[in-house]
Design a protein around this motif. Structure first.
Motif, PDB file in Angstrom:
ATOM      1  N   MET A   1     133.737 -61.059 -18.461  1.00 44.12           N
ATOM      2  CA  MET A   1     133.047 -61.857 -17.452  1.00 44.12           C
ATOM      3  C   MET A   1     133.950 -62.979 -16.962  1.00 44.12           C
ATOM      4  SD  MET A   1     129.401 -63.940 -17.672  1.00 44.12           S
ATOM      5  CE  MET A   1     128.445 -62.440 -17.942  1.00 44.12           C
ATOM      6  N   GLU A   2     133.784 -63.356 -15.693  1.00 41.18           N
ATOM      7  CA  GLU A   2     134.502 -64.493 -15.129  1.00 41.18           C
ATOM      8  C   GLU A   2     134.301 -65.733 -15.996  1.00 41.18           C
ATOM      9  OE1 GLU A   2     134.000 -67.595 -11.376  1.00 41.18           O
ATOM     10  OE2 GLU A   2     132.827 -65.734 -11.415  1.00 41.18           O
ATOM     11  N   GLN A   3     135.373 -66.522 -16.138  1.00 45.48           N
ATOM     12  CA  GLN A   3     135.307 -67.761 -16.887  1.00 45.48           C
ATOM     13  C   GLN A   3     135.286 -68.951 -15.921  1.00 45.48           C
ATOM     14  OE1 GLN A   3     135.265 -67.658 -20.629  1.00 45.48           O
ATOM     15  NE2 GLN A   3     134.598 -65.719 -19.742  1.00 45.48           N
ATOM     16  N   ARG A   4     134.562 -69.984 -16.290  1.00 46.54           N
ATOM     17  CA  ARG A   4     134.468 -71.184 -15.478  1.00 46.54           C
ATOM     18  C   ARG A   4     134.679 -72.415 -16.344  1.00 46.54           C
ATOM     19  NH1 ARG A   4     130.199 -70.532 -10.481  1.00 46.54           N
ATOM     20  NH2 ARG A   4     131.258 -68.728  -9.559  1.00 46.54           N
ATOM     21  N   ARG A   5     134.896 -73.547 -15.688  1.00 52.71           N
ATOM     22  CA  ARG A   5     135.133 -74.792 -16.411  1.00 52.71           C
ATOM     23  C   ARG A   5     133.970 -75.746 -16.223  1.00 52.71           C
ATOM     24  NH1 ARG A   5     140.588 -75.755 -17.618  1.00 52.71           N
ATOM     25  NH2 ARG A   5     139.819 -77.614 -18.687  1.00 52.71           N
ATOM     26  N   LEU A   6     133.546 -76.321 -17.326  1.00 53.17           N
ATOM     27  CA  LEU A   6     132.603 -77.434 -17.332  1.00 53.17           C
ATOM     28  C   LEU A   6     133.379 -78.621 -17.857  1.00 53.17           C
ATOM     29  CD1 LEU A   6     129.500 -75.647 -18.931  1.00 53.17           C
ATOM     30  CD2 LEU A   6     129.829 -76.192 -16.504  1.00 53.17           C
ATOM     31  N   GLY A   7     133.878 -79.447 -16.958  1.00 52.74           N
ATOM     32  CA  GLY A   7     134.790 -80.485 -17.388  1.00 52.74           C
ATOM     33  C   GLY A   7     136.000 -79.845 -18.034  1.00 52.74           C
ATOM     34  N   ALA A   8     136.275 -80.196 -19.296  1.00 58.24           N
ATOM     35  CA  ALA A   8     137.407 -79.631 -20.018  1.00 58.24           C
ATOM     36  C   ALA A   8     137.012 -78.400 -20.833  1.00 58.24           C
ATOM     37  CB  ALA A   8     138.003 -80.691 -20.942  1.00 58.24           C
ATOM     38  N   GLY A 192     133.464 -85.411 -11.687  1.00 58.74           N
ATOM     39  CA  GLY A 192     134.140 -84.356 -12.419  1.00 58.74           C
ATOM     40  C   GLY A 192     133.330 -83.733 -13.527  1.00 58.74           C
ATOM     41  N   VAL A 193     132.013 -83.723 -13.369  1.00 57.91           N
ATOM     42  CA  VAL A 193     131.100 -83.184 -14.381  1.00 57.91           C
ATOM     43  C   VAL A 193     130.615 -81.803 -13.952  1.00 57.91           C
ATOM     44  CG1 VAL A 193     128.925 -83.556 -15.606  1.00 57.91           C
ATOM     45  CG2 VAL A 193     130.369 -85.513 -15.004  1.00 57.91           C
ATOM     46  N   GLY A 194     130.667 -80.824 -14.853  1.00 59.12           N
ATOM     47  CA  GLY A 194     130.207 -79.476 -14.556  1.00 59.12           C
ATOM     48  C   GLY A 194     128.698 -79.402 -14.424  1.00 59.12           C
ATOM     49  N   LEU A 195     128.219 -78.361 -13.732  1.00 57.75           N
ATOM     50  CA  LEU A 195     126.802 -78.200 -13.401  1.00 57.75           C
ATOM     51  C   LEU A 195     126.210 -77.009 -14.146  1.00 57.75           C
ATOM     52  CD1 LEU A 195     127.322 -78.599  -9.548  1.00 57.75           C
ATOM     53  CD2 LEU A 195     126.687 -80.390 -11.168  1.00 57.75           C
ATOM     54  N   VAL A 196     125.153 -77.257 -14.915  1.00 58.93           N
ATOM     55  CA  VAL A 196     124.500 -76.199 -15.697  1.00 58.93           C
ATOM     56  C   VAL A 196     123.031 -76.121 -15.279  1.00 58.93           C
ATOM     57  CG1 VAL A 196     123.945 -75.338 -17.998  1.00 58.93           C
ATOM     58  CG2 VAL A 196     126.101 -76.561 -17.608  1.00 58.93           C
ATOM     59  N   PRO A 197     122.712 -75.255 -14.326  1.00 63.78           N
ATOM     60  CA  PRO A 197     121.316 -75.122 -13.893  1.00 63.78           C
ATOM     61  C   PRO A 197     120.482 -74.322 -14.897  1.00 63.78           C
ATOM     62  CG  PRO A 197     122.871 -74.426 -12.175  1.00 63.78           C
ATOM     63  CD  PRO A 197     123.617 -74.494 -13.462  1.00 63.78           C
ATOM     64  N   LEU A 261     123.498 -68.916  -6.479  1.00 66.86           N
ATOM     65  CA  LEU A 261     123.768 -70.139  -7.224  1.00 66.86           C
ATOM     66  C   LEU A 261     125.239 -70.195  -7.651  1.00 66.86           C
ATOM     67  CD1 LEU A 261     122.276 -72.641  -8.131  1.00 66.86           C
ATOM     68  CD2 LEU A 261     121.518 -71.396 -10.164  1.00 66.86           C
ATOM     69  N   LEU A 262     125.768 -69.089  -8.123  1.00 64.80           N
ATOM     70  CA  LEU A 262     127.172 -69.040  -8.529  1.00 64.80           C
ATOM     71  C   LEU A 262     128.098 -69.333  -7.356  1.00 64.80           C
ATOM     72  CD1 LEU A 262     127.005 -65.891 -10.806  1.00 64.80           C
ATOM     73  CD2 LEU A 262     127.617 -68.179 -11.581  1.00 64.80           C
ATOM     74  N   ASP A 267     132.133 -74.679 -10.344  1.00 66.06           N
ATOM     75  CA  ASP A 267     131.724 -75.602 -11.408  1.00 66.06           C
ATOM     76  C   ASP A 267     130.276 -75.386 -11.805  1.00 66.06           C
ATOM     77  OD1 ASP A 267     130.661 -76.439  -8.989  1.00 66.06           O
ATOM     78  OD2 ASP A 267     131.182 -78.561  -9.258  1.00 66.06           O
ATOM     79  N   VAL A 268     129.668 -74.278 -11.359  1.00 62.96           N
ATOM     80  CA  VAL A 268     128.260 -73.979 -11.620  1.00 62.96           C
ATOM     81  C   VAL A 268     128.163 -72.866 -12.660  1.00 62.96           C
ATOM     82  CG1 VAL A 268     126.076 -73.198 -10.625  1.00 62.96           C
ATOM     83  CG2 VAL A 268     127.633 -74.633  -9.268  1.00 62.96           C
ATOM     84  N   VAL A 269     127.429 -73.117 -13.743  1.00 63.44           N
ATOM     85  CA  VAL A 269     127.212 -72.117 -14.801  1.00 63.44           C
ATOM     86  C   VAL A 269     125.720 -72.070 -15.114  1.00 63.44           C
ATOM     87  CG1 VAL A 269     127.752 -71.403 -17.161  1.00 63.44           C
ATOM     88  CG2 VAL A 269     129.510 -72.531 -15.769  1.00 63.44           C
TER      89      VAL A 269
END
Length: 323
Positions: A1-8, A192-197, A261-262, A267-269
């Motif tokens: 699966m695609e990887q994303r970043r939430l901050g670091a 710079g904060v990741g988004l987790v809906p 949503l993606l 930065d959206v997970v």
């Protein structure tokens, strides 16, 4: 699966919200729930989201059983701050209690470190910076790797970031609930904060597959205005429009909602929850779907809101049982 970043922090593009295994949607079978979590890992989902309040510790113990032997496959997120007991539900962000909550979660989860530790709700009696400061001590001692906050407003998020780097902010966001786009989303991106809906499928509404008839006892949607008789019919009409557009693209309504949503940013997970293995596979597959421009139903067309859940004066600080 695609990887994303939430901050670091690096994680899968889609996570798994585990609350429904312990509360809010009626009884669940523990063995089947463990199977769903393990299937999620097999599908490449790494972000597993739980909380100390879900089932009063039951959910963390369940997750711990499910990930035993597969810790290296998991980005483990849990939350503290909502406390359930015989006296009801309360919020506790007092710094002197943070370490104890973390230690209890580590024990229930059966792990040595938590990858992403959230403040579940801001304690209105405690400046958020003080709570975050106590959480930062957990990073220093190696019990936690990254910090997050849940259901904060922009000012609270700024105060949290000023106290310590925040990897992610968790909040409700979906095609059917878009208010965060006005404030929390731009504030998080600026900081710079990741988004987790959470509830990215509108608590099941956007799948177009709600249970037939009344919601059963124990299902919190019985008291959610969006699922009430006065609003549900209108909302389901909007879902039919979504379903038609999804069919034209050869995907399910739920996949289209997740893909939308993606597409809002890398930065959206989202962390959809499900107790159904077929739905889990469908959700995971949404990470690889590009639906192109979506004729989104105007946000003001959806009926109902969360105000009935407010426990502390604002919908951003309510201590309800639905995330």
């Amino acid at each position: 699966m695609e990887q994303r970043r939430l901050g670091a922090l690096t994680t899968s593009a889609i996570g798994l919200g585990c609350m429904g295994f312990s509360q809010a949607y009626g009884p669940a079978d523990d063995e089947e729930s463990i199977g769903v979590i393990r299937d999620a890992l097999d599908h490449g989902i790494t972000l597993i989201d739980t909380a100390m309040s879900y089932g009063q510790g039951h959910n963390e113990r369940l997750v711990g059983q499910a990930i035993a032997g597969r810790r290296e496959d998991v980005v483990l997120a849990t939350k503290f701050g909502i406390v359930r007991g015989e006296g009801g539900v309360r919020v506790d962000g007092r710094p002197e209690n943070v370490r104890g909550y973390c230690d209890a979660s580590l024990q229930r989860l059966g792990v040595d470190v938590i990858d992403l530790y959230y403040l579940h709700r801001v304690d209105p009696q405690v400046p958020i910076g003080e709570t975050i400061g106590a959480m930062a001590d957990l990073v220093t001692t190696g019990k936690v790797r990254h910090l997050g906050v849940s259901e904060v407003n922009p000012a609270q998020l700024e105060q949290a970031v000023a106290a310590y780097p925040i990897a992610a902010v968790e909040f409700e966001w979906s095609l059917a609930w878009r208010e965060p786009e006005d404030d929390v989303v731009p504030a998080a991106r600026r900081l710079g904060v990741g988004l987790v809906p959470y509830s990215p499928l509108g608590r099941g509404l956007l799948t177009g597959a709600l249970p037939a008839g009344p919601f059963p006892e124990g299902d919190f949607r019985r008291t959610d205005p969006r699922f009430g008789e006065e609003h549900l019919t209108a909302n389901l009409d909007l879902v039919q429009a979504l379903a038609k557009a999804a069919e034209e693209r050869g995907v399910t309504p739920g996949q289209m909602a997740l893909a939308w949503l993606l597409a809002q940013g890398d930065d959206v997970v989202p962390i959809p929850g499900t107790r159904n293995r077929k739905r889990l596979a469908e959700n995971a597959a949404a990470a690889g779907i590009e639906v192109g421009p979506v004729a989104v139903v105007p946000r003001e067309a959806w009926r109902g809101d969360r105000t009935s859940f407010a426990a502390h004066g604002t919908t951003r600080n309510w201590a309800g049982s639905t995330d």
